[in-house]
Design a protein around this motif. Sequence first.
Motif, short mmCIF file in Angstrom:
data_model
loop_
_atom_site.label_atom_id
_atom_site.label_comp_id
_atom_site.label_asym_id
_atom_site.label_seq_id
_atom_site.Cartn_x
_atom_site.Cartn_y
_atom_site.Cartn_z
N ARG A 48 0.85 -1.19 0.00
CA ARG A 48 0.00 0.00 0.00
C ARG A 48 0.88 1.24 0.00
N ASN A 49 0.28 2.39 -0.37
CA ASN A 49 0.95 3.66 -0.17
C ASN A 49 1.13 3.89 1.34
N TYR A 50 2.19 4.60 1.71
CA TYR A 50 2.39 4.88 3.15
C TYR A 50 3.13 6.19 3.32
N ILE A 51 3.02 6.73 4.52
CA ILE A 51 3.83 7.86 4.96
C ILE A 51 4.17 7.63 6.42
N SER A 52 5.42 7.89 6.78
CA SER A 52 5.86 7.61 8.14
C SER A 52 5.43 8.71 9.09
N ILE A 53 5.23 8.33 10.34
CA ILE A 53 5.09 9.32 11.40
C ILE A 53 6.49 9.83 11.72
N PRO A 54 6.76 11.13 11.61
CA PRO A 54 8.12 11.63 11.85
C PRO A 54 8.71 11.13 13.16
N ALA A 55 9.91 10.57 13.06
CA ALA A 55 10.67 10.05 14.21
C ALA A 55 10.08 8.78 14.82
N LEU A 56 8.92 8.31 14.30
CA LEU A 56 8.32 7.08 14.83
C LEU A 56 8.16 6.00 13.76
N GLY A 57 8.49 6.33 12.54
CA GLY A 57 8.25 5.37 11.46
C GLY A 57 9.16 4.16 11.52
N ASN A 58 10.42 4.35 11.96
CA ASN A 58 11.36 3.24 11.97
C ASN A 58 12.39 3.49 13.06
N ILE A 59 12.16 2.90 14.24
CA ILE A 59 13.07 3.04 15.38
C ILE A 59 13.72 1.69 15.61
N ASN A 60 15.05 1.68 15.57
CA ASN A 60 15.79 0.42 15.72
C ASN A 60 17.02 0.69 16.56
N ILE A 61 17.10 0.10 17.74
CA ILE A 61 18.22 0.34 18.66
C ILE A 61 18.86 -1.00 19.01
N GLY A 62 20.18 -1.05 18.93
CA GLY A 62 20.86 -2.30 19.24
C GLY A 62 22.36 -2.17 19.26
N THR A 63 23.04 -3.28 19.47
CA THR A 63 24.50 -3.33 19.45
C THR A 63 24.94 -4.49 18.57
N GLN A 64 26.16 -4.40 18.08
CA GLN A 64 26.70 -5.43 17.19
C GLN A 64 28.20 -5.56 17.44
N GLY A 65 28.66 -6.75 17.78
CA GLY A 65 30.08 -6.96 18.02
C GLY A 65 30.34 -8.38 18.45
N ASN A 66 31.59 -8.82 18.34
CA ASN A 66 31.94 -10.18 18.77
C ASN A 66 32.51 -10.20 20.19
N ILE A 67 32.40 -9.07 20.91
CA ILE A 67 32.76 -8.99 22.32
C ILE A 67 31.66 -8.22 23.05
N GLY A 68 31.56 -8.44 24.35
CA GLY A 68 30.57 -7.75 25.16
C GLY A 68 31.22 -7.06 26.34
N VAL A 69 30.43 -6.37 27.12
CA VAL A 69 30.97 -5.64 28.26
C VAL A 69 31.59 -6.60 29.28
N GLY A 70 31.08 -7.85 29.31
CA GLY A 70 31.63 -8.84 30.23
C GLY A 70 33.03 -9.26 29.88
N THR A 71 33.51 -8.92 28.68
CA THR A 71 34.88 -9.22 28.30
C THR A 71 35.86 -8.34 29.06
N PHE A 72 35.43 -7.13 29.45
CA PHE A 72 36.34 -6.16 30.04
C PHE A 72 36.06 -5.85 31.51
N LEU A 73 34.85 -6.15 31.98
CA LEU A 73 34.49 -5.87 33.36
C LEU A 73 34.23 -7.18 34.10
N PHE A 74 34.74 -7.29 35.34
CA PHE A 74 34.64 -8.52 36.11
C PHE A 74 34.11 -8.20 37.51
N PRO A 75 33.26 -9.10 38.07
CA PRO A 75 32.76 -8.88 39.44
C PRO A 75 33.88 -9.05 40.46
N GLN A 76 33.94 -8.13 41.42
CA GLN A 76 34.97 -8.18 42.46
C GLN A 76 34.40 -7.56 43.73
#
Length: 474
Positions: A48-76
């Motif tokens: 169908r025809n469409y028009i996006s709602i400004p700033a709400l049409g396509n929201i995508n938040i994430g991370t990408q990597g082969n390491i995580g925060v647990g690689t560098f921070l340790f419980p102590q």
Amino acid sequence: MKKIHKLLTVAAVAGSCLTVSAQALHSGYFLEGYSYRHQLNPAFAGERNYISIPALGNINIGTQGNIGVGTFLFPQNDQLTTFMHSSISGEEFLSGLKDNNRINANINLTLLSAGFHAWGGFNTVDINLRSNTSMNLPYDLFAFMKMGMTGNETHYHMENLGIESNNYVELAFGHSRKINDKLNVGGKLKFLLGGANLSMKMTEMDVTMAQDKWMVRANGEMNASLKGLMMPTKEESGRKLDNPSQRDLIDWDNIDVDSPGLGGFGMAIDLGATYKIMDDLTLSAALLDFGFISWNNTIKAATSNSAWEFDGFKNIAVDSELGDDDPNSLNSQLDAIGKDLEDYASFHRTENGVKRTAMLGATLNIGAEYAFPLYNKLHFGFLSSTRIKGKYSWSEGRISANVAPIKWFDAGVNYAISSFGSSFGWLLNFHPRGFNFFIGMDHLMGKVTPQFIPVKSGNMNVSLGFNVTFGDRK
């Protein structure tokens, strides 16, 4: 040396924690009611025809990597400590690293988007804010930071160390059309307004630590482009110079930006096609973001090409009346070595305010979709995605099962294996007359911190969007 260690530690931990990506969901590649399929292949036409709602049409938040925060921070002791803490063994920390530790951030924020059927096909207009950032941190970088000298002679080889960031606004015009009953083609023309660009890389970085001599060899270059960017040298800042070689060193404490704005202009194209081999099998392919940006105000810099050597302390003053203030005291000589090494590894400005052209990283998508003959509302798909960007290239293969039990709803689940590990994805897509709402993930979250930062893997993704649709279903 301690200052260098701290800077590298902060960069690694911050990068693994804060990488954010936003783009069209790969999980929606085979869902016909998903409004943003054309961002993955310009040959796809909206139902169908469409028009996006400004700033709400396509929201995508994430991370990408082969390491995580647990690689560098340790419980102590009920707190978190970095990998540099003495209580964390080198074996424990280094066992979680890869040969190349990679972190990517790819932001595509849709400011406004519209699609409509006219002129014999489907047309799209998009205004997007794009930011593509990649980091590559080799294993030996962290081994050097954590272990130092481990025998009579220790070598560290840290090539492919680098970071690259490209930031711009994209104005895209797309058109797709049906050639015959089997073939659809599409393309997009994109005008790019450059915001900022940064490229830092070490083509060579070697450290040798022996009992009689330490030697460091680092050959690197940096290009920074931003309107109004000022990166003065130490001489221009009026800083005290210990030796003439410091004259053209960049003075990082006095970097400033005066009236940032349009820093460059470029163009790019997307090309795509789909071909129905038989009633139940369709193949598709697309090449995205093939283009360039010409940057107006680029500051170029490079490291010294000569090796830095240290062959021992000279004439150490033990009982000097000046104490640590004596130039020959151990502390004074250690401070001098640290300053020399920092100056050696820093960048010397070579050109100021020049023009530079940089290619975008292109993406190749290849898909195959099979309709289950016993239930034609169930489709299986395979999507191969490859990012082409030198040392920052990556690839992903994703298999999916997608179902459309009723006309206004479809959904899919999928599994992916990529350069960043494996992950599960899903998408729910509602598209009755009047609106399209979708929510899904390309990467299911595993164990996360209270701030929803992934611990073991750098892959995390949540996406949703709301768009107004109108006209008859095509």
